[in-house]
Design a protein around this motif. Structure first.
Motif, mmCIF file in Angstrom:
data_model
loop_
_atom_site.group_PDB
_atom_site.id
_atom_site.type_symbol
_atom_site.label_atom_id
_atom_site.label_comp_id
_atom_site.label_asym_id
_atom_site.label_seq_id
_atom_site.Cartn_x
_atom_site.Cartn_y
_atom_site.Cartn_z
ATOM 1 N N UNK A 79 28.460 41.469 43.399
ATOM 2 C CA UNK A 79 28.880 40.738 42.197
ATOM 3 C C UNK A 79 28.869 41.650 40.981
ATOM 4 N N UNK A 80 27.838 42.496 40.889
ATOM 5 C CA UNK A 80 27.733 43.376 39.714
ATOM 6 C C UNK A 80 28.894 44.374 39.689
ATOM 7 N N UNK A 81 29.249 44.920 40.867
ATOM 8 C CA UNK A 81 30.335 45.900 40.909
ATOM 9 C C UNK A 81 31.652 45.272 40.440
ATOM 10 N N UNK A 82 31.918 44.065 40.937
ATOM 11 C CA UNK A 82 33.186 43.428 40.555
ATOM 12 C C UNK A 82 33.187 43.033 39.085
ATOM 13 N N UNK A 83 32.035 42.548 38.612
ATOM 14 C CA UNK A 83 31.991 42.161 37.194
ATOM 15 C C UNK A 83 32.147 43.383 36.294
ATOM 16 N N UNK A 84 31.632 44.510 36.782
ATOM 17 C CA UNK A 84 31.699 45.753 36.012
ATOM 18 C C UNK A 84 33.153 46.208 35.871
ATOM 19 N N UNK A 85 33.937 45.931 36.904
ATOM 20 C CA UNK A 85 35.266 46.516 36.963
ATOM 21 C C UNK A 85 36.359 45.605 36.410
ATOM 22 N N UNK A 86 36.034 44.313 36.264
ATOM 23 C CA UNK A 86 37.112 43.381 35.929
ATOM 24 C C UNK A 86 37.721 43.637 34.544
ATOM 25 N N UNK A 87 36.894 43.969 33.551
ATOM 26 C CA UNK A 87 37.448 44.140 32.210
ATOM 27 C C UNK A 87 38.419 45.337 32.139
ATOM 28 N N UNK A 88 38.004 46.553 32.613
ATOM 29 C CA UNK A 88 38.997 47.640 32.585
ATOM 30 C C UNK A 88 40.246 47.339 33.408
ATOM 31 N N UNK A 89 40.073 46.675 34.560
ATOM 32 C CA UNK A 89 41.229 46.399 35.422
ATOM 33 C C UNK A 89 42.214 45.453 34.728
ATOM 34 N N UNK A 90 41.675 44.405 34.149
ATOM 35 C CA UNK A 90 42.530 43.421 33.481
ATOM 36 C C UNK A 90 43.179 44.038 32.239
ATOM 37 N N UNK A 91 42.392 44.772 31.475
ATOM 38 C CA UNK A 91 42.894 45.404 30.249
ATOM 39 C C UNK A 91 44.089 46.311 30.582
ATOM 40 N N UNK A 92 43.890 47.204 31.565
ATOM 41 C CA UNK A 92 44.959 48.149 31.914
ATOM 42 C C UNK A 92 46.163 47.418 32.508
ATOM 43 N N UNK A 93 45.907 46.378 33.313
ATOM 44 C CA UNK A 93 47.020 45.723 33.999
ATOM 45 C C UNK A 93 47.870 44.893 33.042
ATOM 46 N N UNK A 94 47.255 44.270 32.059
ATOM 47 C CA UNK A 94 48.059 43.492 31.101
ATOM 48 C C UNK A 94 48.936 44.452 30.294
ATOM 49 N N UNK A 95 48.371 45.559 29.852
ATOM 50 C CA UNK A 95 49.148 46.514 29.054
ATOM 51 C C UNK A 95 50.319 47.063 29.882
ATOM 52 N N UNK A 96 50.031 47.486 31.100
ATOM 53 C CA UNK A 96 51.119 48.036 31.926
ATOM 54 C C UNK A 96 52.112 46.939 32.317
ATOM 55 N N UNK A 97 51.620 45.714 32.456
ATOM 56 C CA UNK A 97 52.516 44.591 32.765
ATOM 57 C C UNK A 97 53.519 44.379 31.642
ATOM 58 N N UNK A 98 53.049 44.476 30.409
ATOM 59 C CA UNK A 98 53.953 44.308 29.265
ATOM 60 C C UNK A 98 54.990 45.434 29.266
ATOM 61 N N UNK A 99 54.531 46.647 29.567
ATOM 62 C CA UNK A 99 55.445 47.797 29.552
ATOM 63 C C UNK A 99 56.448 47.744 30.709
ATOM 64 N N UNK A 100 56.246 46.833 31.669
ATOM 65 C CA UNK A 100 57.214 46.727 32.769
ATOM 66 C C UNK A 100 58.354 45.784 32.437
ATOM 67 N N UNK A 101 58.281 45.134 31.276
ATOM 68 C CA UNK A 101 59.338 44.192 30.875
ATOM 69 C C UNK A 101 60.686 44.904 30.773
ATOM 70 N N UNK A 102 61.759 44.121 30.921
ATOM 71 C CA UNK A 102 63.101 44.714 30.851
ATOM 72 C C UNK A 102 63.496 44.989 29.400
ATOM 73 N N UNK A 392 31.929 33.806 41.363
ATOM 74 C CA UNK A 392 30.775 33.080 40.858
ATOM 75 C C UNK A 392 30.621 32.958 39.350
ATOM 76 N N UNK A 393 31.662 33.246 38.586
ATOM 77 C CA UNK A 393 31.465 33.133 37.141
ATOM 78 C C UNK A 393 31.866 31.769 36.614
ATOM 79 N N UNK A 394 32.699 31.052 37.404
ATOM 80 C CA UNK A 394 33.094 29.706 36.983
ATOM 81 C C UNK A 394 31.865 28.853 36.711
ATOM 82 N N UNK A 395 30.836 29.041 37.515
ATOM 83 C CA UNK A 395 29.612 28.228 37.373
ATOM 84 C C UNK A 395 28.781 28.703 36.172
#
Ligand code: ASP
Length: 479
Positions: A79-102, A392-395
């Motif tokens: 759980x700690x490993x995934x929680x540690x990684x989620x913020x950088x992963x989401x941050x980078x993916x949203x930015x690159x997702x925007x840059x993939x727009x047409x 497990x963060x929903x709870x």
């Protein structure tokens, strides 16, 4: 005569590689039947918990508590490993997702429509949850001994429910609160809504400047995605042991009788998730004429992986691949919708949180009037958006909801024992919701080029990337 030059939009000139290329590892997890290993882990966890738990009396309570904590250690690390990684992963993916727009116009349309759609479906999910919980009344099936044994003297006083809904004058303040004044603070503390807003602003600024300037940052975001997915790969080695350990710990501590006492509550949440799934399948059929069985078969691998990992963020690469390759969604849509949806579109979680809140209100005898239900609805919409997409963060976020509507947070101790299985199921529904959004946005927003042409250009660029060894292509021939 002066010659006019057409200056192309920066967004049409940059082409970052899709997160889809990192789906390979995830697919091998599906092929290696991770879900089966997880189910075995769960089953063994229950057996071990039963044998060492209070009902057999084989070990005394303090020893069994210590054993439980040690068994749960791989789970804590997972759980700690995934929680540690989620913020950088989401941050980078949203930015690159925007840059993939047409282009900017498509981006604007898709952004507004996706967010409106997310809010509407989250409200529907909450309504399903509240209706079911009020009809079935799962709290009335809980015996007072069970409440005593799980919470002991912790049963806190029922607070006065504050049903003060925000007035019109509070709205400007609430809107500005969403903007992170200290973005690093929001990143560090995992304030997901603020992280999303920050990523969107940075992404939009990035695609408004010249590609020569934006390329280095986009390259960096690509590395961040790769690094994050590598940590995910490592943590997945622990997944079956994590589930085994966490399940045995809860069975050990609570005892089987307590877990069995929760059956009606678990059944209510599962029924709600099934109804939400049926609603999605209906929407997909209406929008794309795709039958439910065909749709479920197409998304099967992502569902199994979401079920095994309990994390919408982790499965993003496979979700994008499934949306494009199996559901025929345009890459510019899937790469924008999936990272955003994985973070803020959690309808399964919203449904679960509303049922859990009503259930605990019933257990504690808290009357929920119309005002309180309305407040609960608004709080759950905000909370499900802010819930990080990890196991497990929903709870954890549920505790905030409970205190907002005056239900004792000690109730979490009662429902945490059965949360593992519910988390796995709600994550699968969350991910289905994101894929359905892709299908809808593909129809509703579309793009300037036909989908086939967009896909063809994407695979051409992928070959070009491999030849050049570049992650972000700038100004390829089609610009
Ligand atoms: N595990 C869920 C997800 O990643 C979030 C939750 O705990 O409800 O979608």
């Amino acid at each position: 005569m002066t010659k006019r030059y057409h200056i192309p939009e920066p967004l049409t000139l940059i082409h970052p590689r899709s997160l889809k290329h990192l789906s390979f590892e995830l697919q091998s997890l599906v092929k290696g039947q991770l879900w089966l290993k997880i189910m075995i882990g769960m089953f063994l966890g229950i057996i071990v918990g039963l044998v060492l738990g209070p009902s057999t009396g084989l070990v005394d309570q303090t020893v069994s508590y210590t054993i439980g904590e040690w068994l749960a250690l791989p789970g804590y690390i997972f759980l700690a490993l995934l929680q540690m990684i989620v913020v950088p992963l989401v941050f980078a993916s949203i930015i690159r997702g925007i840059a993939s727009g047409e282009d900017m116009e498509q981006l604007k349309l898709i952004g507004l429509r996706t967010v409106a759609y997310f809010l509407a479906t989250t409200a529907i999910a909450i309504l399903i949850g509240l209706t079911l919980a009020l009809i079935i009344n799962p709290g009335s099936y809980i015996s007072s001994e069970l409440v005593q044994s799980t919470m002991g003297s912790e049963i806190t006083q029922v607070n006065e429910i504050s049903t003060t809904t925000p007035g019109i004058a509070d709205v400007p303040g609430m809107v500005t609160n969403i903007l992170p004044t200290n973005p690093l603070g929001s990143l560090a503390t995992g304030q997901m809504l603020q992280v999303v807003v920050f990523s969107v602003i940075i992404g939009l600024a990035l695609v408004s400047i010249s590609p020569a300037q934006s390329k280095p940052l986009l390259d960096l975001m690509g590395s961040l995605q790769e690094v994050s997915m590598t940590v995910v790969r490592w943590s997945m080695l622990l997944a079956p042991f994590a589930v085994f350990g966490l399940i045995s710990k809860f069975t050990l501590n609570l005892g089987v009788a307590a877990l069995m006492g929760m059956l009606v509550y678990v059944g209510t949440v599962l029924l709600g998730l099934l109804l939400l799934l049926a609603f999605y399948l209906l929407v997909v059929f209406i929008v794309s004429r795709r039958g439910p069985i065909d749709f479920m078969r197409s998304i099967r691998d992502v569902l199994l992986l979401a079920f095994s990992t309990s994390s919408s963020a982790v499965v993003m690469p496979l979700s994008i691949k499934t949306a494009e390759d199996k559901l025929g969604v345009r890459p510019s849509i899937s790469q924008f919708v999936i990272p955003l949806g994985a973070t803020i579109n959690m309808n399964g979680t919203a449904l679960y949180q509303s049922i859990a809140a009503v259930f605990l209100a019933q257990v504690f005898g808290v009357e929920l009037g119309f005002g309180a239900l309305l407040l609960l609805m608004v709080t759950v919409v905000g909370a499900s958006i802010g819930t990080p997409s990890t196991p497990g963060v929903g709870i954890v976020i549920l505790a905030l909801i409970l205190s907002n509507v005056g239900i004792p947070t000690a109730g979490i101790a009662l429902i945490i024992g059965v949360d593992r299985i519910l988390d796995m199921c709600r994550t699968s529904v969350n991910v289905t919701g994101d894929l359905v959004t892709c299908v809808i946005m593909d129809k509703w927003v579309g793009g300037k080029k036909p989908a086939m042409q967009e896909r063809f250009e994407h695979s051409k660029r992928e070959t070009e990337r491999n030849v050049l060894g570049e992650d972000v292509l700038v100004n390829s021939h089609d610009a």
